[in-house]
Structure formats: structure tokens, C-alpha cells
Scaffold this active site. Structure first.
Site, PDB file in Angstrom:
ATOM      1  N   CYS A 190      37.221  42.243  34.598  1.00 44.46           N
ATOM      2  CA  CYS A 190      36.162  42.155  35.612  1.00 44.46           C
ATOM      3  C   CYS A 190      36.705  42.619  36.954  1.00 44.46           C
ATOM      4  O   CYS A 190      37.488  41.896  37.592  1.00 44.46           O
ATOM      5  CB  CYS A 190      35.658  40.715  35.679  1.00 44.46           C
ATOM      6  SG  CYS A 190      34.505  40.426  37.036  1.00 44.46           S
ATOM      7  N   CYS A 230      35.838  40.433  39.935  1.00 43.65           N
ATOM      8  CA  CYS A 230      36.558  39.144  39.981  1.00 43.65           C
ATOM      9  C   CYS A 230      38.027  39.349  40.354  1.00 43.65           C
ATOM     10  O   CYS A 230      38.576  38.604  41.154  1.00 43.65           O
ATOM     11  CB  CYS A 230      36.522  38.442  38.621  1.00 43.65           C
ATOM     12  SG  CYS A 230      34.980  38.551  37.747  1.00 43.65           S
ATOM     13  N   ASP A 231      38.671  40.332  39.747  1.00 42.95           N
ATOM     14  CA  ASP A 231      40.132  40.442  39.835  1.00 42.95           C
ATOM     15  C   ASP A 231      40.624  41.639  40.643  1.00 42.95           C
ATOM     16  O   ASP A 231      41.829  41.794  40.843  1.00 42.95           O
ATOM     17  CB  ASP A 231      40.728  40.533  38.417  1.00 42.95           C
ATOM     18  CG  ASP A 231      40.419  39.282  37.611  1.00 42.95           C
ATOM     19  OD1 ASP A 231      40.242  38.223  38.221  1.00 42.95           O
ATOM     20  OD2 ASP A 231      40.354  39.375  36.370  1.00 42.95           O
TER      21      ASP A 231
END
Ligand code: NAP
Length: 308
Positions: A134, A137-138
Site C-alpha cells: 500500500c 500507507c507505507d
């Protein structure tokens, strides 16, 4: 919190919360069970530009929270819990969670889908140590670093473009010579100077010490192998439906999605499938929301028939 509802919803993404909004607004008692936060997969998308009504786009997490509040405004309840088992036969649908058992006269399944793994030997061990799924997200962990994105669909291209804004260099590795992604991305792809396409190639190994240090590639046309040194690998090779809970109780298609047509009715009366978990040709936030409205309509109809 009471334990029996007219409508239980598993999953708090756009499909789940739209079913809850329509159901609650029609006067049904509704509970949405969500394990993390509202929004589902949408919540990991930084900028949603293709959900109508937001002329400057909207952060996916915020859109999820708004959908939750919209349903709760009409009395829908939310529960943060993990569903561990379901029993779908019989007039009352039973849902076991780590917060206790719940019953619903109808059940809306909105569990969505999870990222597909690349299927490489040490992939799981390297999760959070360079192997990621993701970008929203990361991505921040890879600021000014080099990353490889794998895939050729909308997720891969969207992730690659997002990462190109953060990272020093992004390689987009695709197994064919043409993208599956929408043409809308073409211009941005051409203009991202630090983004390099690697066509006709598949990742055959993750190179690593404690963390990912690179990937080994094979050109599927020539058989030639090569390596790219990188700090992170983002897999964006499609999704697998979250239907493990329902195996053996509902008809699933060959890919494991819940079989349900445009009515969202599944093979079990009173059970509806909405959003990405349903067999359907177009998986978008707006089509998940549409499913939610349809499911609530047919759930209401089903409840009325049960009372006749
Ligand atoms: P997708 O459209 O199914 O694309 C998956 C990509 O991964 C394809 O390019 C596929 O290659 C490749 N692939 C599959 N298995 C692979 C493997 N084992 N190794 C290497 N490559 C592999 O999945 P998605 O991009 O996650 O999108 C899912 C759905 O969400 C789609 O309906 C998409 O339109 C939607 N979505 C929309 C937006 C948006 O509108 N902004 C954003 C994200 C997602 P082939 O092309 O060769 O099959």
C-alpha cells in the site's frame, strides 16, 4: 448495544456504510461491524477524485468517516470487532465476533478484497522490511529512496505516481507490454521523470539481507534475467476477495468472489453481497456505494416478505 438487528453489515467500506445509510434511513435497526476504521480499502487512498460531489477530490479516510457519520445520523450503529464465524442458514443470520455473538434478520457482506501477494518464497518474512502492498500507507518510509512497483493496473500506476513524488527513483515492472490501467494516467506517467517502465518482466526473487535490497527480474519474452537494486517493493498485482468466512455457505465464483447479480442477492435468502467482494465487472467506490443502496432495498423487501 442490542444483539439482534434487522440488518447486520460486515465491513465498513463504501458498500457497507451505504447499505447502513439506506437501511437505517428506512427505519431498520442496523449494525456495521468493522475491524479497523471506516472506509475499508478506500481509507488508504490519499486522494479520491472519482467519487461524485467532491469537486476538488477528497482524502479516502475522510470520505470513509463521512460515510460512517451519514449512516449514524439515521441511527445505524458501528462496532469495532473481528468476525470469527458466520452461520447463514435459517431465518436468523448469526455472526460470531471477538466482541460477542450478534444476530441479524438480514446480512450484508461488504468485506472487500485484500492485496494479492506476488507468491515469492520470502515475501511474507520480508513484509514491513521492504515488502509492501500500500503506497499511501507505507510510501513515506521510502522518502528519497528507490522502489519497485509491480503490476499494470490502476492500483500499480496510481501507486507508482504517488511514490514518484516521494522517492528518488521508481521502477514500474509489468509482465506485459501494455498497461491495463486507465488512459487517464498516460500524461502523468510520461511527465514523471524519475519513473521508469520495465516492460515484459516478472519478479522472480526478492534480494535481501535483513531488508529488501533488490529484485531479480526475468524478461518473459527473451528469458533474460537482470537485477534492480532497491529499498522497497510495492506489490500491486490485483486483489483477492475476503470470503474465507463464507466458503461452503455461499456460492462463490472461480476467483472466490461471492456470486451475486445486480440485485446483490447471494445464494442464501436474506444475505447480500456488496462492493469489491461481489462478482462484478467494475470495482469502484461509486459502484460499491451503488451496491449498498440496492442491497438495502432488497433487504427491506425480504423483511417485508418474511412478515407476510
Ligand atoms: P487489476 O486491475 O486486476 O490489475 C492487476 C495488475 O497486476 C494487472 O496489470 C495484472 O497483469 C498484474 N498481475 C496480476 N497478477 C500478477 C502476478 N502474479 N505477477 C505480476 N503481475 C500480475 O488490479 P488493481 O489495479 O488492484 O485494480 C483492482 C480494481 O480496482 C480494478 O477494477 C481497478 O479499476 C480498480 N481501481 C480503480 C482505481 C481508480 O479508479 N482510480 C484505483 C485503483 C483501483 P495483466 O495486466 O497482465 O493481467
Amino acid at each position: 448495544m442490542k444483539k439482534q438487528y434487522d440488518m447486520l453489515v460486515i465491513g465498513g467500506g463504501p458498500g457497507g456504510y451505504t447499505a447502513a445509510l439506506y437501511g437505517a434511513r428506512a427505519g431498520l435497526s442496523v449494525l456495521v461491524i468493522e475491524k479497523l476504521s471506516a472506509g475499508g480499502q478506500m481509507a488508504t487512498t490519499e486522494q479520491v477524485d472519482n467519487y461524485p460531489g467532491f469537486d476538488e477530490g477528497i482524502d479516502g479516510f475522510e470520505l470513509g468517516e463521512r460515510m460512517q457519520r451519514a449512516a449514524e445520523r439515521f441511527g445505524a450503529e458501528s462496532l469495532n470487532a473481528t468476525v470469527t464465524a458466520v452461520r447463514l442458514d435459517g431465518a436468523v443470520k448469526r455472526v460470531e465476533t471477538d466482541e460477542g455473538a450478534l444476530e441479524g434478520s438480514t446480512l450484508v457482506i461488504a468485506t472487500g478484497a485484500s492485496p494479492r501477494e506476488l507468491g515469492l518464497p520470502e515475501e511474507r518474512a520480508l513484509r514491513s522490511r521492504g515488502m509492501a502492498y500500500c503506497a499511501a500507507c507505507d510510501g513515506m518510509f521510502y522518502k528519497d529512496k528507490t522502489v519497485v512497483v509491480v503490476g499494470g493496473g490502476n492500483t500499480a500506476v496510481g501507486d507508482a505516481l504517488l511514490l514518484a513524488k516521494l522517492c528518488r527513483k521508481v521502477y514500474l515492472v509489468h509482465r506485459r507490454d501494455a498497461l491495463r490501467a486507465s488512459r487517464i494516467y498516460d500524461k502523468a506517467l510520461r511527465e514523471a521523470e524519475n519513473l521508469e517502465m520495465v516492460w515484459n518482466s516478472r519478479v522472480t526473487a526478492l534480494l535481501h539481507d535483513e531488508r529488501v535490497t533488490g529484485v531479480r527480474l526475468e524478461n518473459v519474452k527473451t528469458g533474460e534475467t537482470s537485477e534492480i537494486a532497491c529499498d522497497g517493493v510495492f506489490a500491486a498485482v490485483g486483489r483477492v476477495p475476503d470470503t474465507a468466512l463464507f466458503t461452503g455457505q455461499l456460492a462463490l465464483d472461480a476467483q472466490g468472489y461471492i456470486e451475486a447479480d445486480e440485485t446483490t442477492k447471494t445464494s442464501v435468502p436474506g444475505v447480500f453481497a456488496v462492493g469489491d467482494v461481489r462478482s462484478k465487472p467494475v470495482r469502484q467506490i461509486v459502484t460499491a456505494a451503488s451496491d449498498g443502496a440496492v442491497a438495502a432495498f432488497f433487504a427491506e423487501q425480504y423483511l417485508a416478505e418474511q412478515q407476510d
